[in-house]
Design a protein around this motif. Structure first.
Motif, PDB file in Angstrom:
ATOM      1  N   LEU A   1     -82.370  16.835 -97.894  1.00  0.00           N
ATOM      2  CA  LEU A   1     -80.942  17.157 -98.387  1.00  0.00           C
ATOM      3  C   LEU A   1     -81.181  18.443 -98.853  1.00  0.00           C
ATOM      4  O   LEU A   1     -80.254  19.521 -98.767  1.00  0.00           O
ATOM      5  CB  LEU A   1     -80.583  16.313 -99.402  1.00  0.00           C
ATOM      6  N   GLY A   2     -82.084  18.860 -99.669  1.00  0.00           N
ATOM      7  CA  GLY A   2     -82.097  20.162-100.371  1.00  0.00           C
ATOM      8  C   GLY A   2     -82.448  21.091 -99.507  1.00  0.00           C
ATOM      9  O   GLY A   2     -81.999  22.387 -99.754  1.00  0.00           O
ATOM     10  N   SER A   3     -83.147  21.090 -98.464  1.00  0.00           N
ATOM     11  CA  SER A   3     -83.259  21.976 -97.500  1.00  0.00           C
ATOM     12  C   SER A   3     -82.143  22.265 -96.645  1.00  0.00           C
ATOM     13  O   SER A   3     -81.899  23.687 -96.277  1.00  0.00           O
ATOM     14  CB  SER A   3     -84.533  21.632 -96.580  1.00  0.00           C
TER      15      SER A   3
ATOM     16  N   PRO B   1     -92.033  17.714 -92.075  1.00  0.00           N
ATOM     17  CA  PRO B   1     -90.360  17.642 -91.892  1.00  0.00           C
ATOM     18  C   PRO B   1     -89.374  18.355 -92.810  1.00  0.00           C
ATOM     19  O   PRO B   1     -88.421  18.756 -92.185  1.00  0.00           O
ATOM     20  CB  PRO B   1     -90.019  16.114 -92.213  1.00  0.00           C
ATOM     21  N   THR B   2     -89.699  18.750 -93.925  1.00  0.00           N
ATOM     22  CA  THR B   2     -88.848  19.759 -94.563  1.00  0.00           C
ATOM     23  C   THR B   2     -88.581  21.019 -94.029  1.00  0.00           C
ATOM     24  O   THR B   2     -87.766  21.569 -93.853  1.00  0.00           O
ATOM     25  CB  THR B   2     -89.502  19.732 -96.264  1.00  0.00           C
ATOM     26  N   ILE B   3     -89.544  21.544 -93.805  1.00  0.00           N
ATOM     27  CA  ILE B   3     -89.748  22.894 -92.795  1.00  0.00           C
ATOM     28  C   ILE B   3     -88.989  22.847 -91.592  1.00  0.00           C
ATOM     29  O   ILE B   3     -88.146  23.671 -91.228  1.00  0.00           O
ATOM     30  CB  ILE B   3     -91.312  23.557 -92.552  1.00  0.00           C
ATOM     31  N   ILE B   4     -89.235  21.700 -90.889  1.00  0.00           N
ATOM     32  CA  ILE B   4     -88.497  21.531 -89.525  1.00  0.00           C
ATOM     33  C   ILE B   4     -86.946  21.411 -89.949  1.00  0.00           C
ATOM     34  O   ILE B   4     -86.018  21.950 -89.135  1.00  0.00           O
ATOM     35  CB  ILE B   4     -89.044  20.038 -88.765  1.00  0.00           C
TER      36      ILE B   4
ATOM     37  N   PHE C   1     -85.631  25.063-102.643  1.00  0.00           N
ATOM     38  CA  PHE C   1     -86.615  26.115-102.914  1.00  0.00           C
ATOM     39  C   PHE C   1     -87.226  26.344-101.555  1.00  0.00           C
ATOM     40  O   PHE C   1     -87.404  27.524-101.093  1.00  0.00           O
ATOM     41  CB  PHE C   1     -87.654  25.341-103.821  1.00  0.00           C
ATOM     42  N   SER C   2     -87.618  25.276-100.747  1.00  0.00           N
ATOM     43  CA  SER C   2     -88.248  25.677 -99.587  1.00  0.00           C
ATOM     44  C   SER C   2     -87.517  26.442 -98.432  1.00  0.00           C
ATOM     45  O   SER C   2     -88.028  27.496 -97.988  1.00  0.00           O
ATOM     46  CB  SER C   2     -88.740  24.547 -98.754  1.00  0.00           C
ATOM     47  N   SER C   3     -86.511  26.173 -98.300  1.00  0.00           N
ATOM     48  CA  SER C   3     -85.317  26.604 -97.278  1.00  0.00           C
ATOM     49  C   SER C   3     -85.011  28.065 -97.781  1.00  0.00           C
ATOM     50  O   SER C   3     -85.085  28.875 -96.889  1.00  0.00           O
ATOM     51  CB  SER C   3     -84.196  25.860 -96.865  1.00  0.00           C
ATOM     52  N   MET C   4     -84.991  28.367 -99.159  1.00  0.00           N
ATOM     53  CA  MET C   4     -84.547  29.696 -99.604  1.00  0.00           C
ATOM     54  C   MET C   4     -85.723  30.592 -99.546  1.00  0.00           C
ATOM     55  O   MET C   4     -85.327  31.799 -99.206  1.00  0.00           O
ATOM     56  CB  MET C   4     -83.792  29.500-101.079  1.00  0.00           C
ATOM     57  N   LEU C   5     -86.708  30.180 -99.783  1.00  0.00           N
ATOM     58  CA  LEU C   5     -87.969  31.167 -99.795  1.00  0.00           C
ATOM     59  C   LEU C   5     -88.761  31.201 -98.621  1.00  0.00           C
ATOM     60  O   LEU C   5     -89.645  32.018 -98.273  1.00  0.00           O
ATOM     61  CB  LEU C   5     -88.722  30.851-101.243  1.00  0.00           C
ATOM     62  N   GLY C   6     -88.393  30.062 -97.654  1.00  0.00           N
ATOM     63  CA  GLY C   6     -89.372  30.129 -96.213  1.00  0.00           C
ATOM     64  C   GLY C   6     -90.720  29.660 -96.787  1.00  0.00           C
ATOM     65  O   GLY C   6     -91.621  30.036 -96.188  1.00  0.00           O
ATOM     66  N   VAL C   7     -90.769  28.628 -97.599  1.00  0.00           N
ATOM     67  CA  VAL C   7     -92.061  28.162 -98.058  1.00  0.00           C
ATOM     68  C   VAL C   7     -92.117  26.698 -97.782  1.00  0.00           C
ATOM     69  O   VAL C   7     -91.263  25.923 -97.644  1.00  0.00           O
ATOM     70  CB  VAL C   7     -92.432  28.281 -99.485  1.00  0.00           C
TER      71      VAL C   7
ATOM     72  N   LEU D   1     -91.045  30.357 -92.475  1.00  0.00           N
ATOM     73  CA  LEU D   1     -91.011  29.158 -92.128  1.00  0.00           C
ATOM     74  C   LEU D   1     -91.680  28.644 -90.843  1.00  0.00           C
ATOM     75  O   LEU D   1     -92.333  27.760 -90.986  1.00  0.00           O
ATOM     76  CB  LEU D   1     -89.354  28.551 -92.067  1.00  0.00           C
ATOM     77  N   ILE D   2     -91.490  29.475 -89.825  1.00  0.00           N
ATOM     78  CA  ILE D   2     -92.428  29.192 -88.641  1.00  0.00           C
ATOM     79  C   ILE D   2     -93.644  29.056 -88.834  1.00  0.00           C
ATOM     80  O   ILE D   2     -94.438  28.249 -88.292  1.00  0.00           O
ATOM     81  CB  ILE D   2     -91.835  30.227 -87.408  1.00  0.00           C
ATOM     82  N   VAL D   3     -94.135  30.289 -89.280  1.00  0.00           N
ATOM     83  CA  VAL D   3     -95.691  30.198 -89.617  1.00  0.00           C
ATOM     84  C   VAL D   3     -96.454  29.366 -90.613  1.00  0.00           C
ATOM     85  O   VAL D   3     -97.343  28.724 -90.269  1.00  0.00           O
ATOM     86  CB  VAL D   3     -96.297  31.784 -89.979  1.00  0.00           C
ATOM     87  N   SER D   4     -95.444  29.017 -91.535  1.00  0.00           N
ATOM     88  CA  SER D   4     -95.697  27.845 -92.551  1.00  0.00           C
ATOM     89  C   SER D   4     -95.886  26.383 -91.947  1.00  0.00           C
ATOM     90  O   SER D   4     -96.704  25.781 -92.267  1.00  0.00           O
ATOM     91  CB  SER D   4     -94.631  27.813 -93.597  1.00  0.00           C
ATOM     92  N   LEU D   5     -94.872  26.197 -90.778  1.00  0.00           N
ATOM     93  CA  LEU D   5     -94.960  24.959 -90.009  1.00  0.00           C
ATOM     94  C   LEU D   5     -96.302  24.900 -89.309  1.00  0.00           C
ATOM     95  O   LEU D   5     -97.029  23.679 -89.461  1.00  0.00           O
ATOM     96  CB  LEU D   5     -93.838  24.914 -89.237  1.00  0.00           C
TER      97      LEU D   5
END
Length: 265
Positions: free
Chosen positions: A91-93, A193-196, A156-162, A52-56
């Motif tokens: 919300l999903g994140s 913002p989703t990653i954040i 999906f984003s927060s669970m997989l870090g994408v 997530l960090i590198v993706s951001l």
């Protein structure tokens, strides 16, 4: 010397995967995750947070470099589309992080592997998805479906870090009939913002403290993603994206198999 070589390799991996971000409009995290787990032997949850960090970093610079490819007014005029999907993805994140931090490592690895397979299917089916025209949904229904899709993308984003671009881009194209290049840029605007949100939730779960010892590694990989994203944005005008998506889908499928086999049972 060994640490220096590890950092150099992290930079090169970051650059290579960063190219995908600039080229397609993704964070490249789907390809980074198998590297973090399979090559560098991070635990799955650790790899997700680092991802997530590198993706951001990758997504932010990909967005900056890609803005020149589309009219900024086009992005502004599609702000309602971004805000619609973003409302659901935030919300999903939040929900995805709660789920990820409450299950055991083996179960999480199974879920991650399934997600990788699903992503590979989406990428391999790229031509069908991106050649499909927008469905004739009523205006209000489009935005309802967009918000619901955003919730799934956020989980999906927060669970997989994408960043979730593989799902955001088809959603925008099919529901709102947006050109693929513009859809890639809009996808990045949703992803940031989703990653954040995901990182903020992981921080509240005290998951960031466990990776501070890897700060140097994260810095090098993030640094590599910047020239990678720049290179990818320049290549966009020369590489046939449909072919690249198909190739990357096959690589992702192989990566999922590799992740599953190498992770301890």
């Amino acid at each position: 010397m060994a640490q220096q070589m590890r950092n150099v390799r992290a930079f090169l991996w970051g650059a290579l995967i960063g190219v995908l971000g600039g080229l397609i409009g993704l964070g490249g995290a789907e390809f980074r995750l198998p590297v973090l787990v399979g090559v560098y032997k991070f635990r799955t949850l650790q790899a997700i947070v680092i991802n997530l960090i590198v993706s951001l970093v990758t997504v932010i610079f990909s967005f900056i470099f890609r803005v020149r490819l589309v009219n900024p007014d086009s992005i502004t005029s599609h702000a309602p589309v971004v805000l619609d999907i973003l409302a659901g993805s935030l919300l999903g994140s939040y929900l995805g992080v709660r789920f990820t931090t409450r299950i055991n490592e083996r179960t999480l690895t199974k879920i991650v592997t399934v997600f990788l397979v699903i992503l590979s299917t989406v990428l391999i089916g790229h031509d069908f998805i991106f050649q499909a025209r927008s469905f004739a949904f009523p205006f209000l229904l489009k935005f309802i479906l967009g918000a619901l899709a955003g919730v799934l993308i956020g989980v999906f984003s927060s669970m997989l870090g994408v960043a979730g671009g593989e799902l955001i881009i088809p959603t925008i194209i099919i529901l709102f009939a947006v050109d693929i290049k513009l859809a890639g840029s809009l996808s990045l605007a949703v992803s940031i913002p989703t990653i954040i949100m995901g990182l903020a939730k992981y921080a509240r779960q005290k998951q960031l403290s466990g990776i501070r010892q890897h700060a140097g590694f994260i810095l090098w990989m993030s640094a590599g993603s910047i020239p990678g994203a720049l290179s990818g944005s320049y290549l966009l005008g020369y590489v046939r994206v449909s072919f690249l998506q198909l190739l990357l889908g096959l690589i992702l499928l192989i990566s999922a198999i590799k992740l599953w086999r190498e992770h301890p049972r």
